[in-house]
Design an enzyme around this catalytic site. Structure first.
Site, PDB file in Angstrom:
ATOM      1  N   TYR A 119       0.809  -1.215   0.000  1.00  0.00           N
ATOM      2  CA  TYR A 119       0.000   0.000   0.000  1.00  0.00           C
ATOM      3  C   TYR A 119       0.846   1.270   0.000  1.00  0.00           C
ATOM      4  O   TYR A 119       0.312   2.367   0.083  1.00  0.00           O
ATOM      5  CB  TYR A 119      -0.898   0.037   1.231  1.00  0.00           C
ATOM      6  CG  TYR A 119      -1.936  -1.059   1.276  1.00  0.00           C
ATOM      7  CD1 TYR A 119      -1.557  -2.384   1.481  1.00  0.00           C
ATOM      8  CD2 TYR A 119      -3.282  -0.787   1.129  1.00  0.00           C
ATOM      9  CE1 TYR A 119      -2.487  -3.397   1.534  1.00  0.00           C
ATOM     10  CE2 TYR A 119      -4.227  -1.797   1.185  1.00  0.00           C
ATOM     11  CZ  TYR A 119      -3.811  -3.109   1.383  1.00  0.00           C
ATOM     12  OH  TYR A 119      -4.752  -4.108   1.433  1.00  0.00           O
ATOM     13  N   LYS A 162       4.488 -14.752   5.368  1.00  0.00           N
ATOM     14  CA  LYS A 162       4.736 -15.706   4.272  1.00  0.00           C
ATOM     15  C   LYS A 162       6.263 -15.775   4.078  1.00  0.00           C
ATOM     16  O   LYS A 162       6.791 -15.575   2.973  1.00  0.00           O
ATOM     17  CB  LYS A 162       3.993 -15.210   3.010  1.00  0.00           C
ATOM     18  CG  LYS A 162       3.962 -16.177   1.840  1.00  0.00           C
ATOM     19  CD  LYS A 162       3.058 -17.374   2.045  1.00  0.00           C
ATOM     20  CE  LYS A 162       3.133 -18.319   0.853  1.00  0.00           C
ATOM     21  NZ  LYS A 162       2.527 -19.637   1.133  1.00  0.00           N
ATOM     22  N   ASP A 193      -1.384 -18.555   4.401  1.00  0.00           N
ATOM     23  CA  ASP A 193      -2.332 -19.508   3.797  1.00  0.00           C
ATOM     24  C   ASP A 193      -2.888 -20.459   4.859  1.00  0.00           C
ATOM     25  O   ASP A 193      -4.090 -20.752   4.890  1.00  0.00           O
ATOM     26  CB  ASP A 193      -1.701 -20.269   2.618  1.00  0.00           C
ATOM     27  CG  ASP A 193      -0.261 -20.685   2.874  1.00  0.00           C
ATOM     28  OD1 ASP A 193       0.358 -20.159   3.824  1.00  0.00           O
ATOM     29  OD2 ASP A 193       0.264 -21.534   2.140  1.00  0.00           O
ATOM     30  N   ASP A 217      -5.665  -6.981   5.822  1.00  0.00           N
ATOM     31  CA  ASP A 217      -6.854  -6.503   5.112  1.00  0.00           C
ATOM     32  C   ASP A 217      -7.728  -7.694   4.707  1.00  0.00           C
ATOM     33  O   ASP A 217      -8.942  -7.730   4.960  1.00  0.00           O
ATOM     34  CB  ASP A 217      -6.370  -5.725   3.866  1.00  0.00           C
ATOM     35  CG  ASP A 217      -7.476  -4.924   3.216  1.00  0.00           C
ATOM     36  OD1 ASP A 217      -8.587  -4.891   3.758  1.00  0.00           O
ATOM     37  OD2 ASP A 217      -7.218  -4.332   2.152  1.00  0.00           O
ATOM     38  N   ASP A 221     -11.619  -9.443   6.514  1.00  0.00           N
ATOM     39  CA  ASP A 221     -12.925  -9.700   5.892  1.00  0.00           C
ATOM     40  C   ASP A 221     -13.354 -11.144   6.165  1.00  0.00           C
ATOM     41  O   ASP A 221     -14.538 -11.421   6.393  1.00  0.00           O
ATOM     42  CB  ASP A 221     -12.889  -9.434   4.380  1.00  0.00           C
ATOM     43  CG  ASP A 221     -13.159  -7.964   4.054  1.00  0.00           C
ATOM     44  OD1 ASP A 221     -12.828  -7.108   4.898  1.00  0.00           O
ATOM     45  OD2 ASP A 221     -13.698  -7.671   2.966  1.00  0.00           O
TER      46      ASP A 221
END
Ligand code: ATP
Length: 323
Positions: A119, A162, A193, A217, A221
């Site tokens: 970002y 990761k 993951d 982010d 959700d």
């Protein structure tokens, strides 16, 4: 206390007034400074947020924010990313706690690094290729890790990364482990993951999660679905000087203007504002009022109810006034 109120676009304009009503019910002495920012303003005036707006916001103690519709092409800098940067609100704190109607029983907080990662806007664009730079620094990783480790009552920290593929995640992981060890906090690490899988498989095992911006982010959700949806998920963007409170959801253009948006995420964001400002008892009252209306089935259509945004707000305020 002076609070900048930025409803923004779409359902932001419907849910933020409810959150302000709730704040006014428990904190009538606060001053509310309304500022119109967002895509709708950009379409009308050619500016989404001006320098003067930023100056006004910085003269307030904190911000109550709704949501902003992203333009189809990046024709102006993102308002929320600009605000997070300008206010140096580096810690995105997202609590996920089940209520009476949640499909899963969970109670955890995601601490999402808020200032860098993909970002940070370092992009090289040509017709045939786009290179987006992922920036991860020791400084930013350290401060989000410290924020997560200082959570009152923390039981276990899960560091999500990761690092098996990305060198940037190696740095993030190593720094977080260093901070956890120094703080004497029990920790585990998990690949993102595996985290996405385990959040569905056994979500009750999590307590405090710390991760990078993009992973945070996406995982938020997913976590919102565990407690019943985006309409129930609040968040805080905390810095050392300022803080900004906003629902996890966006402007939801698909339901905007129909008066059916769930205002609870915005109301619980206002509750986080009260906690941040040190008004723990008032925050608790807001939580109890929300729990009360949920358990009495006063719900918007996203939760299977038939009530309007406004009705839910009125019931919450009525409950607050009677306690
Ligand atoms: P944006 O482009 O501003 O991010 P979006 O629609 O892509 O908007 P969200 O606003 O996060 O993303 O919404 C995702 C889905 O969740 C939409 O279908 C929306 O209707 C639903 N939703 C989000 N927030 C709420 C809410 N407060 N009440 C009811 N439904 C909601």
């Amino acid at each position: 206390m002076r609070i900048a109120v930025l409803p923004g676009d779409g359902i932001g304009k419907e849910v933020v007034p409810v959150a302000v009503d709730v704040l006014q019910a428990v904190m009538p002495e606060a001053e509310y400074v309304y500022i119109n920012v967002g895509n709708e303003r950009f379409m009308r005036e050619g500016t989404a947020m001006s320098e003067e707006d930023l100056d006004t916001i910085k003269k307030c103690d904190c911000v109550l924010f709704g949501a902003i519709t992203s333009p189809p092409k990046k024709i102006y800098p993102s308002v929320i990313l600009t605000l997070r940067r300008e206010l140096d609100a580096y810690a995105n704190v997202r609590p996920f706690k089940s209520s009476a109607i949640s499909p899963y029983k969970v109670d955890f907080i995601i601490y999402r690094e808020n200032s860098e990662d993909l970002y940070c806007g370092i992009e090289e664009v040509t017709d045939d290729q786009v290179l987006s730079t992922r920036k991860i620094t020791r400084h930013a990783s350290e401060r989000i890790a410290r924020k997560a480790c200082s959570r009152p009552g923390l039981q276990k920290l899960t560091i999500v990364h990761k690092a098996n593929v990305l060198r940037s995640c190696e740095l993030f992981r190593d720094v977080c482990i260093g901070v956890a060890k120094k703080s004497g906090v029990p920790y585990e690490e998990m690949l993102v993951d595996a985290m996405a899988y385990n959040l569905i498989r056994k979500p009750s095992q999590f307590d405090t999660i710390v991760t990078t911006n993009l992973f945070g982010d996406i995982l938020s959700d997913e976590a919102a679905a565990l407690i019943g949806g985006l309409g129930l998920s609040p968040s805080a963007n905390i810095g050392d000087r300022y803080a900004l409170f906003e629902p996890v959801h966006g402007s939801a253009p698909d339901i905007a203007g129909r008066g059916i948006a769930n205002p609870i995420a915005a109301v619980l964001s206002a509750k986080m504002l009260l906690e941040w400002a040190g008004y723990r008892a008032k925050a608790e009252r807001v939580q109890e009022a929300v729990d009360h209306i949920i358990s009495h089935g006063i719900l918007t259509p996203d939760l299977g109810g038939k009530f309007k945004t406004e009705d839910v707000g009125l019931y919450i305020v009525k409950n607050l006034e009677s306690t």
